[in-house]
Design an enzyme around this catalytic site. Sequence first.
Site, PDB file in Angstrom:
ATOM      1  N   HIS A  18      29.834  -6.856  23.739  1.00 17.24           N
ATOM      2  CA  HIS A  18      30.374  -5.640  23.140  1.00 17.24           C
ATOM      3  C   HIS A  18      31.118  -4.793  24.179  1.00 17.24           C
ATOM      4  O   HIS A  18      30.499  -4.277  25.101  1.00 17.24           O
ATOM      5  CB  HIS A  18      29.204  -4.846  22.550  1.00 17.24           C
ATOM      6  N   ARG A  19      32.435  -4.692  24.029  1.00 13.69           N
ATOM      7  CA  ARG A  19      33.307  -4.045  25.021  1.00 13.69           C
ATOM      8  C   ARG A  19      33.174  -4.772  26.368  1.00 13.69           C
ATOM      9  O   ARG A  19      33.285  -4.153  27.426  1.00 13.69           O
ATOM     10  CB  ARG A  19      32.968  -2.551  25.163  1.00 13.69           C
ATOM     11  N   HIS A  60      37.950   2.201  23.194  1.00 12.75           N
ATOM     12  CA  HIS A  60      37.154   2.535  22.011  1.00 12.75           C
ATOM     13  C   HIS A  60      37.598   3.830  21.345  1.00 12.75           C
ATOM     14  O   HIS A  60      37.735   3.896  20.126  1.00 12.75           O
ATOM     15  CB  HIS A  60      35.665   2.632  22.367  1.00 12.75           C
ATOM     16  N   GLU A 127      38.671  -5.424  16.965  1.00 12.40           N
ATOM     17  CA  GLU A 127      38.550  -4.363  15.956  1.00 12.40           C
ATOM     18  C   GLU A 127      39.810  -3.515  15.869  1.00 12.40           C
ATOM     19  O   GLU A 127      40.279  -2.970  16.873  1.00 12.40           O
ATOM     20  CB  GLU A 127      37.351  -3.458  16.289  1.00 12.40           C
ATOM     21  N   GLN A 158      37.794  -7.493  13.008  1.00 10.82           N
ATOM     22  CA  GLN A 158      36.787  -6.631  12.386  1.00 10.82           C
ATOM     23  C   GLN A 158      37.359  -5.233  12.201  1.00 10.82           C
ATOM     24  O   GLN A 158      38.206  -4.783  12.967  1.00 10.82           O
ATOM     25  CB  GLN A 158      35.546  -6.550  13.304  1.00 10.82           C
TER      26      GLN A 158
HETATM   27  O1  G3P Z   1      32.528  -3.391  16.381  1.00 10.99           O
HETATM   28  C1  G3P Z   1      31.153  -3.317  16.302  1.00 10.99           C
HETATM   29  C2  G3P Z   1      30.767  -2.002  16.824  1.00 10.99           C
HETATM   30  O2  G3P Z   1      31.404  -1.870  18.056  1.00 10.99           O
HETATM   31  C3  G3P Z   1      31.230  -0.914  15.907  1.00 10.99           C
HETATM   32  O3  G3P Z   1      31.032   0.337  16.445  1.00 10.99           O
HETATM   33  O4  G3P Z   1      31.934   2.372  17.432  1.00 10.99           O
HETATM   34  O5  G3P Z   1      31.056   0.577  18.903  1.00 10.99           O
HETATM   35  O6  G3P Z   1      33.192   0.247  17.711  1.00 10.99           O
HETATM   36  P1  G3P Z   1      31.847   0.900  17.674  1.00 10.99           P
HETATM   37 CA    CA Z   2      33.850  -2.063  18.105  1.00 12.99          CA
END
Ligand code: G3P
Ligand code: CA
Length: 263
Positions: A18-19, A60, A127, A158
């Site tokens: 994640h990131r 983000h 995303e 996503q």
């Molecule tokens: O993309 C999954 C998750 O990252 C969604 O929340 O705010 O971290 O992008 P956010």
């Molecule tokens: Ca995300």
Amino acid sequence: GGKVMAGEKYKDIVNVAHRGASGHAPEHTIISYKMGEKMHGDYIEMDLQMTKDGQLIVMHDEKVDRTTDGTGLVRDYTLQQIKQLDAGSWFNEKYPQHADPDYAGLQVPTLEEVFQTFGKNKNYYIETKSPEVYPGMEKELLRLINKYNINKETLLVQSFSAQSLHIMHELDPAIKLVQLLSYKSNAVITNEEMAAIKEYAMGVGPNYTYLNQEYVQKVIQSGLEIHPYTVNDKETMQRLIDWGVTGMFTNFPDLLAEVKKGK
Ligand code: G3P
Ligand code: CA
């Protein structure tokens, strides 16, 4: 014995960095993505924003404030101006236990640079962020996917915005999509909601916080994948796997890799 069975069940759990490995390094930097790869993340998760001159970058927030030394909206910056910002020093200040002098002065990558660095066969989980703020974001994303000949078998796009996913689906039905969902209390999903999502997406990504086994099982039985976000401790990872999730987003892909090995 039980251990082997567990191993079989766990090996297919999709580990989404994640990131990047953003628990260890500044989010959405090439270093963070490389670390995610090294820590057995299966996918690089990216959030997209768009500059004043229409370039897709990975960040983000709509504002540069939290993750750089700049202030203000991404859409008010040209790419050249974004490139002047320091996207790493904030991390060293905020997380001294993970600080590394190499992080100081890191640049914000463009999506193109990520594709150039990791190539067409890397697994990307991209995303579309704030798509209503950036009309044309989906078209530009698809242009770059095609320009770099990104393997669509292992690509996932996503969004929280069903509209953005519909646009992607219209532009190219071969792109696999995941509908993000956000629950503020006990998660419930109806058969009608799942049927509507199945029209365009292969899975859902809910926040893990208010999930329960019944929800997970219902989604799985509908034929949708389920990748909750953002799970950063082994106990919760284990519980979600026991409930039947098919993957998850984590800032610590190293921890999920351990859970998958039964450690
Ligand atoms: O993309 C999954 C998750 O990252 C969604 O929340 O705010 O971290 O992008 P956010
Ligand atoms: Ca995300």
